[in-house]
Design an enzyme around this catalytic site. Structure first.
Site, short mmCIF file in Angstrom:
data_model
loop_
_atom_site.label_atom_id
_atom_site.label_comp_id
_atom_site.label_asym_id
_atom_site.label_seq_id
_atom_site.Cartn_x
_atom_site.Cartn_y
_atom_site.Cartn_z
N ASP A 1 -52.48 -32.84 -0.72
CA ASP A 1 -52.52 -31.41 -1.04
C ASP A 1 -51.13 -30.80 -0.90
OD1 ASP A 1 -53.88 -29.00 -1.65
OD2 ASP A 1 -55.61 -29.71 -0.50
N ASP B 1 -58.78 -24.50 -7.26
CA ASP B 1 -60.05 -25.13 -6.85
C ASP B 1 -61.22 -24.67 -7.72
OD1 ASP B 1 -58.47 -26.11 -4.87
OD2 ASP B 1 -59.69 -25.36 -3.21
C1 GLA Z 1 -57.27 -27.31 -1.25
C2 GLA Z 1 -57.69 -28.33 -2.28
C3 GLA Z 1 -59.17 -28.60 -2.17
C4 GLA Z 1 -59.51 -29.08 -0.76
C5 GLA Z 1 -59.01 -28.09 0.26
C6 GLA Z 1 -59.11 -28.61 1.68
O1 GLA Z 1 -57.83 -26.07 -1.51
O2 GLA Z 1 -57.35 -27.91 -3.57
O3 GLA Z 1 -59.59 -29.55 -3.12
O4 GLA Z 1 -58.92 -30.34 -0.55
O5 GLA Z 1 -57.66 -27.74 0.04
O6 GLA Z 1 -58.71 -27.65 2.60
#
Ligand code: GLA
Length: 633
Positions: free
Chosen positions: A189, A276
């Site tokens: 990430d 997301d």
């Molecule tokens: C980000 C990523 C998600 C997930 C979260 C975990 O938002 O894009 O897919 O992994 O972090 O905290």
């Protein structure tokens, strides 16, 4: 407050200068320059804890999902990666920097001597015939440490102990996760280089070490693209070092920021093309759109990632099977990774039937690796066509809206002959439709996606259009000199801010990138008034590498400056190379000049390169070039 990004780069890379472009990007290389990869030859499939449990992941939940993958037959279909997302970590041991696992939720990780290890856990998964995935961040701190502040599973301890990300520990952590603990997959990430700005409330309140943001999601100009890329490349290098046999998958999670849609395929096996996903129809559209126009950037070993599946939740739950099936069919046809995000221990059969639809999975996993291409586009309906191995095609008819829609599918959408019969097999209900010629009509329910396998006589009986084989094409240079946000794509009400701000604006760079069957700026292909329904649209200053897998002997195209170009002054030259040798070159062509045939004898050439070079520089504007009806025959 804004901090100069140069300062950030120096901080991150120490003395290392940003990588300078030393070679001419248009010079033929005579080879496929993307890394040859062993893993992810088809899009990765499996399960991830995040959409099911957020940070409240634990060993029972994960092993329960793993068991269900095996028992339900999903594992046999290819769902083998079992990925632990954010929440697994306890702290970084300060004596030696070694990461410690939260054994309260992963009891098997408590090993002798007070240390922790995921080896018993990954051994369990491997013994079940599955593979194991882990999660980290490219910065010091993870996303949950900013966004899930009430989580029971946040890293604990001093400021340094809570620095669980890879930053400053790349080699140590990658060696630990892969060599010692036996993981097969890592998602990395980017919150650590995004949300921990000096002086920010989250840094102050939680006593984190500040990190001047390298990513500004709202501004590509304020994002330090080379440094973000260099950080991910460092991880890629460590992965190679610790997995010399190439037995790993690297998932880049920078949410479509930092122009990753253009370079992710050179660094990882998959790269997120957007923020997301949430279990909302309109957010699913947004994520889908961020990847669906990028067919030429995906190929075996490298996939656009519009994020994990949210089937089972919200608008995609067992009461919304039409929406759930659409989500699945769309991800399948654009070669998205298929990562289930549901508590599989309690999955109803109706959902298992969606993930377990072997025919739809086969579309996604087709070994050709050609992402579906948009054959008809509108905000109401889309038709997406994907070339399958063996001359067949898959086609999805997608009703994006809330009204029933009449959809006419034509032979031209499929690039099939309109005088020969076309046969469709419905991959949901397995029915075979009566053969038709030229076109067939369908009425789609609101939000419905029909997905078919299609057979017919190909329009090009003795060859293949380049836009039919995106998986064999590497966009080595796309001619984009200044990354700009891509305005295409659905803009839903922000899930986090609602309507409190001024609205959702385009943020993902990649606008102007190479397109199959459209211009880089999403116009229909047209040269001097003549329209084309197939071809490659690209900017001048570009070079594509094309694998001549089946020993085709002739390249053909009609080339010219596209009518949509904003630069009507400068001319371009089109060149074709075979294994590094110039085979054909056009005269300089300018706006308004009729499409010129360009052909080349490919006999003996394994790697074809096609280049559009500017011939003049009267204007700074990009020149839009079209390789109309470009084909290998
Ligand atoms: C980000 C990523 C998600 C997930 C979260 C975990 O938002 O894009 O897919 O992994 O972090 O905290």
């Amino acid at each position: 407050m804004y901090k100069p990004l140069l300062f950030a780069s120096a901080l991150v890379l120490g003395a290392a200068p940003a990588r300078a472009q030393t070679t001419d990007p248009l010079a033929p290389t005579g080879r496929w320059t993307l890394p040859e990869r062993k893993q992810a030859q088809t899009p990765p499939m499996g399960w991830s804890s995040w959409n099911a449990f957020r940070t409240e992941v634990d060993e029972d939940k994960v092993l329960g999902a793993a068991q269900k993958l095996v028992d339900s037959g999903l594992a046999k279909l290819g769902y083998v990666y079992v990925n632990v997302d954010d929440g697994w970590w306890l702290k970084r041991r300060t004596t030696d920097g070694r990461m410690q696992i939260r054994t309260r939720i992963f009891p098997s990780a408590a090993v002798r001597g007070g240390d922790t290890s995921f080896r018993p856990f990954t051994d369990r998964l491997h013994a079940m015939g599955l593979k194991a995935g882990i999660y980290s961040d490219v910065g010091r701190n993870a996303c949950s440490q900013a966004y899930d502040l009430h989580s029971p599973n946040l890293p604990e301890g001093t400021t340094a102990e809570r620095e669980v990300g890879l930053f400053g520990h790349v080699d140590q952590d990658i060696a630990l996760y892969f060599r010692e603990w036996g993981f097969d997959y890592i998602k990395v990430d980017a919150c650590g280089i995004n949300v921990y700005a000096p002086g920010s409330a989250v840094v102050r309140d939680n006593h984190y070490t500040p990190m001047p943001p390298l990513i500004d999601q709202a501004s590509i100009n304020r994002t330090d693209v080379p440094t973000v890329r260099a950080l991910y490349e460092k991880v890629a290098q460590a992965l190679e070092r610790h997995n010399p046999d190439g037995d790993y998958i690297f998932s880049l999670c920078a949410w479509g920021s930092a122009d990753v849609r253009s370079w992710g395929n050179r660094v990882g096996h998959l790269w997120r093309t957007s923020g997301d996903i949430t279990p909302n129809w309109t957010r699913m559209l947004h994520n889908f759109d961020s990847a669906s126009t990028r067919a030429l950037y995906a190929k075996p070993g490298a996939w656009n990632d519009p994020d994990m599946l949210f089937i089972g939740h919200g608008d995609f739950d067992a009461n919304h099977l039409t929406e759930a099936r659409s989500h699945f069919a769309l991800w399948a046809i654009i070669n998205a990774p298929l990562l289930i995000g549901y508590d599989l221990r309690n999955a109803p059969q109706s959902l298992l039937d969606i993930w377990g639809n072997a025919d739809v999975v086969a579309v996604n996993q087709d070994r050709g690796g050609h992402q579906g291409v948009i054959a008809y586009d509108s905000n109401d309906v889309q038709i997406i066509v994907k070339t399958l191995a063996g001359g067949r095609k898959a086609v999805a008819l997608f009703n994006r809206g809330l009204a029933p829609a009449k959809v006419d599918l034509t032979a031209a959408h499929l690039k099939f002959s309109d005088t020969a019969p076309i046969r469709l097999r419905n991959l949901w209900d397995k029915s075979a439709l009566a053969p038709f010629k030229r076109e067939a009509s369908f009425t789609l329910a609101p939000r419905e996606t029909l997905i078919f396998e299609a057979q017919g006589v190909r329009r090009l009986t003795d060859g293949v259009y380049l836009s039919e084989i995106p998986g064999d094409i590497n966009v080595a240079a796309d001619g984009v000199t200044t990354p700009e946000p891509d305005p295409m794509g659905h803009r839903m009400i922000g899930q986090w801010s609602g309507t409190r701000n001024g609205g959702e604006r385009p943020i993902y760079a990649g606008w102007g990138g190479a397109r199959a069957d459209a211009t880089p700026y999403d116009q229909a292909l047209q040269i001097a008034g003549r329209g084309f329904d197939t071809g490659i649209g690209i900017l001048a200053g570009s070079r594509l590498e094309i694998r001549n897998r089946t020993g085709r002997t002739r390249f053909e195209a009609l080339v010219g400056v596209d009518d949509s170009t904003r630069n009507t002054k400068d001319k371009v030259r089109f060149r074709v190379y075979g294994d590094g040798r110039l085979l054909a070159e056009s005269l300089p062509l300018g706006f308004g000049e009729a499409a010129q045939p360009l052909t080349a004898d490919l006999r003996g050439s394994k790697l074809i390169e096609i280049v559009v070079a500017r011939d003049g520089n009267i204007s700074d504007l990009p020149v839009v070039a079209t390789w109309a009806e470009a084909a290998l025959r």
